[in-house]
Design an enzyme around this catalytic site. Structure first.
Site, PDB file in Angstrom:
ATOM      1  N   TYR A 165       1.090  -1.344   0.072  1.00 59.98           N
ATOM      2  CA  TYR A 165      -0.216   0.103   0.295  1.00 59.98           C
ATOM      3  C   TYR A 165       0.953   0.932   0.081  1.00 59.98           C
ATOM      4  O   TYR A 165       0.450   2.360  -0.052  1.00 59.98           O
ATOM      5  CB  TYR A 165      -1.142   0.394   1.330  1.00 59.98           C
ATOM      6  N   HIS A 187       0.940 -11.903   2.525  1.00 62.04           N
ATOM      7  CA  HIS A 187      -0.172 -11.176   1.755  1.00 62.04           C
ATOM      8  C   HIS A 187      -0.751 -11.857   0.276  1.00 62.04           C
ATOM      9  O   HIS A 187      -1.645 -11.852   0.130  1.00 62.04           O
ATOM     10  CB  HIS A 187       0.131  -9.573   0.798  1.00 62.04           C
TER      11      HIS A 187
END
Length: 251
Positions: free
Chosen positions: A36, A92
């Site tokens: 992010y 992730h």
């Protein structure tokens, strides 16, 4: 891991005041990720907040999953977040340098040194979860896309059988729930919003929590309030019967 029904997803959040406001209105689960590119922003928002009962989560990207890179990657995230440890540390996506036989034991070593309390997985298939079970003492959480237009019943069943939280991201389907006539009709009957209906539907499942993104204080508060909405069985059945599949982030 014990997670509240609604936390804050921070993908795209670039203002620390959003995170600070979330803590102020009562959020106790803040989720970010290396990819992010905002861990420092989230860390600035966390600074000075009461984190005693708050679960802070981040995710290692695919280039931090080699056995000899896991600890260094974790430490870089902690430095950006301004924390000594995170409560929840995810893989992730199971690709790139990910190898269950080496990545997951490296994460267990990170946990043993106190840099995280729990090891999470994200975007895993059922077979990948079963393999991970061989190398992780316990799965703290599994984060997946889950909303009225996409859910994986097999992953949901695994979370319920093994009794860990399934963390639903994109519960509003990238805004698509606002346009759906079934969800609009249910919202009108309950005198609420399609967003509240979608969040209430997601959290109506056992073992499912969610992390919608919000930027304004009003939306932060509304997303928390959505868990108090009690949908009728017919409402839930109607949403489950929507003949539409929209996977926003396919593996």
């Amino acid at each position: 891991m014990d997670l509240p029904p609604v936390g804050l997803g921070t993908m795209g959040v670039d203002d620390p005041s959003v995170v600070a406001a979330a803590l102020d209105v009562g959020y106790t689960h803040i989720d970010t990720a290396q990819i992010y590119d905002n861990e420092a922003v989230v860390g600035d928002g966390l600074a000075g907040g009461d984190l005693e009962d708050c679960v802070v989560a981040t995710k290692l990207w695919t280039d931090s999953l080699a056995a000899d890179a896991v600890r260094a990657g974790t430490e870089r995230s902690l430095d950006r977040l301004g924390l000594d440890a995170v409560d929840l540390l995810y893989v992730h996506r199971p690709r790139g340098d990910y190898d269950p036989a080496t990545t997951l034991p490296a994460l267990e070593r990170v946990r043993a040194t106190g840099l995280t309390d729990g090891i999470g997985l994200s975007n895993f298939t059922l077979d990948q979860l079963r393999t991970a079970d061989e190398y992780v003492d316990d799965i703290a959480a599994h984060q997946v896309e889950f909303h009225p237009f996409f859910r994986d019943e097999a992953l949901l069943g695994h979370a319920q059988r093994e009794d860990y939280p399934l963390v639903a991201y994109s519960p509003l389907a990238g805004g698509l729930v606002f346009e759906d006539p079934t969800i609009q009709a249910i919202a009108q009957r309950h005198e609420t919003t399609p967003a509240a209906v979608a969040i209430a539907w997601v959290t109506s499942y056992d073992n499912v929590v969610t992390i919608p993104k919000a930027s304004s204080r009003a939306h932060l508060e509304a997303n928390l309030e959505a868990t108090r909405l009690e949908l009728a069985a017919g409402d839930i059945d109607a949403i489950e019967a929507i003949d539409r599949e929209e996977e926003l982030f396919p593996e």
